[in-house]
Scaffold this active site. Structure first.
Site, PDB file in Angstrom:
ATOM      1  N   CYS A 133       1.466   9.904 -11.321  1.00 45.18           N
ATOM      2  CA  CYS A 133       2.670  10.579 -11.404  1.00 45.18           C
ATOM      3  C   CYS A 133       2.920  11.233 -12.766  1.00 45.18           C
ATOM      4  O   CYS A 133       2.529  12.213 -13.443  1.00 45.18           O
ATOM      5  CB  CYS A 133       3.855   9.816 -10.656  1.00 45.18           C
ATOM      6  SG  CYS A 133       5.068  10.770 -10.256  1.00 45.18           S
ATOM      7  N   HIS A 142       1.622   7.924  -5.845  1.00 44.79           N
ATOM      8  CA  HIS A 142       1.724   6.490  -6.306  1.00 44.79           C
ATOM      9  C   HIS A 142       0.845   5.391  -5.494  1.00 44.79           C
ATOM     10  O   HIS A 142       1.412   4.922  -4.616  1.00 44.79           O
ATOM     11  CB  HIS A 142       3.172   6.248  -6.316  1.00 44.79           C
ATOM     12  CG  HIS A 142       4.163   6.659  -7.284  1.00 44.79           C
ATOM     13  ND1 HIS A 142       4.293   6.006  -8.594  1.00 44.79           N
ATOM     14  CD2 HIS A 142       4.801   7.806  -7.259  1.00 44.79           C
ATOM     15  CE1 HIS A 142       5.238   6.826  -9.164  1.00 44.79           C
ATOM     16  NE2 HIS A 142       5.498   7.997  -8.643  1.00 44.79           N
ATOM     17  N   GLU A 192       0.213   2.728  -6.109  1.00 46.72           N
ATOM     18  CA  GLU A 192       0.578   1.177  -6.277  1.00 46.72           C
ATOM     19  C   GLU A 192       1.897   0.772  -5.390  1.00 46.72           C
ATOM     20  O   GLU A 192       2.132  -0.354  -5.095  1.00 46.72           O
ATOM     21  CB  GLU A 192       1.119   0.877  -7.762  1.00 46.72           C
ATOM     22  CG  GLU A 192       2.353   1.435  -8.023  1.00 46.72           C
ATOM     23  CD  GLU A 192       2.465   2.845  -8.254  1.00 46.72           C
ATOM     24  OE1 GLU A 192       1.472   3.349  -8.214  1.00 46.72           O
ATOM     25  OE2 GLU A 192       3.629   3.438  -8.300  1.00 46.72           O
TER      26      GLU A 192
END
Ligand SMILES: *[C@@H]1O[C@H](CO)[C@@H](O)[C@H](O)[C@H]1NC(C)=O
Ligand SMILES: *[C@@H]1O[C@H](CO)[C@@H](O)[C@H](O)[C@H]1NC(C)=O
Ligand SMILES: *[C@@H]1O[C@H](CO)[C@@H](O)[C@H](O)[C@H]1NC(C)=O
Ligand SMILES: *[C@@H]1O[C@H](CO)[C@@H](O)[C@H](O)[C@H]1NC(C)=O
Length: 331
Positions: A137, A249, A251
């Site tokens: 990001c 993202h 994660e």
């Protein structure tokens, strides 16, 4: 096994054996340690810890996402001089630039630290010392801004994307480093289901690469459309250095739980998103850097700054690690 040969890779004081099969290097390091760059304490969380007045933080989701792929994590602090980054990078096997929300023009912040790391990683690689970087990001945008040369004008575009999207793969994505060995079921999920989590108001467009002559070195491998139908780059990689990045993202599917964000948490989302740190940690396994001994490792590992449950305080991050409390400066 007829195409197998053994190669001695020497890094600093010690040598390890790497195995090359059909031109492909298999892992040489089964105990990889990844550095994660911290960033300026968020305004919101500063309000929750005014006494501590922390200098920087790392969202635990990035730490856990790397750990689940078989690496341990060392936090990298901001505001240090180049020798700090250089010495630390001799001991770790790759660096993750996480997402977040900080400006690149603050002195001694995330962008200055990332610039040191980006330049040192190129120097290491140019001497034959494989050193991978992954940007997520904000880190994805920053790598291109660093490659463009940081100036008054930041080489990124305005965007609006706070939604889960599928990936639109480039026609040749299957020959990229990032996706050439991706399992077909993972590719199918990414191509057909809205599993990549976007949280960005800037993006990198093809025109950003063209404007700064970056199309030779940087290869987009997938795209997405923002809310205003602007086509932004979703993943790119460097064509020679082991540098990779994702605008979304990976994660968050497994490790961020803020209810009103509607992050993709399906089993397919978890399965597809885990591919990215599995890939990056596999890259880090090709680096043989190491700490002097277990005691030195222990001094640096992130377990010295345990995760704090910040979701319960209203933060968008479920847990965070905080660094370098400055305390209240009176007067
Ligand atoms: C940094 O950039 C932001 C956004 O463009 C701007 O609001 C801010 O004033 C800048 N700060 C400095 C120190 O230049
Ligand atoms: C480092 O990068 C150069 C390109 O600048 C490349 O030719 C070389 O193979 C890389 N070295 C390693 C060890 O990956
Ligand atoms: C763009 O990059 C290529 C390859 O590095 C170089 O040969 C060329 O001169 C560059 N063009 C400009 C306009 O900078
Ligand atoms: C927090 O630390 C910074 C840097 O030392 C200082 O400028 C600032 O005044 C501190 N904040 C408070 C509330 O003391």
């Amino acid at each position: 096994m007829k195409h197998c040969l053994f190669l001695a890779i020497c890094a600093f004081v010690q040598c390890k054996a790497a195995v090359i099969t059909d031109g492909k290097i298999i892992e040489v390091n089964e105990r990889p340690i990844v550095g994660i760059l911290s960033q300026e304490q968020s305004f919101y969380l500063h309000g929750k810890f005014p006494e501590e007045n922390y200098t920087s933080y790392i969202a635990s989701s990035y730490v856990k996402d790397v750990e689940k792929s078989g690496a341990r994590v060392v936090p990298i602090l901001i505001g240090k001089d180049r020798s700090y980054y250089k010495e630390l990078m001799k001991k770790i096997n790759g660096v993750l630039f996480p997402g977040g929300a900080t400006f690149f023009n603050q002195s001694d912040g995330y962008a200055d630290a990332a610039q040191h790391i980006y330049e040192i990683a190129q120097e290491l690689n140019d001497t034959g010392d494989y050193f991978p970087i992954f940007g997520t990001c904000l880190g994805f945008q920053l790598i291109i801004i660093l490659a463009s040369g940081r100036g008054k004008v930041e080489n990124r575009a305005d965007c609006y994307s706070y939604t889960n999207l599928l990936l639109i793969f480039s026609s040749d994505f299957r020959s990229s480093k990032l996706f050439k060995d991706a399992p077909e079921d993972v590719v199918q999920i990414l191509a057909n289901e809205d599993v990549t989590i976007n949280v960005h108001r800037y993006c990198i467009l093809d025109s950003n690469l063209e404007a700064y002559n970056l199309t030779v070195d940087w290869r987009p491998t997938s795209y997405g459309y923002d809310d205003n139908a602007i086509k932004f780059i979703a993943t790119y990689e460097h064509t020679r250095y082991p540098f990779y990045a994702a605008q979304f993202h990976p994660e968050k599917s497994s490790f961020e739980w803020k209810l009103n964000k509607n992050y993709a948490h399906s089993m397919n989302a978890v399965k597809a998103n885990r591919y990215f740190m599995d890939f990056f940690v596999a890259e880090c396994r090709r680096s043989t850097h190491e700490f002097a001994d277990a005691a030195e490792e222990n001094d640096y590992l992130i377990y010295n700054s345990p995760a704090v449950f910040t979701g319960v305080l209203g933060s968008a991050h479920h847990q965070c690690h905080f660094f370098e409390p400055r305390g209240v400066v009176s007067g």
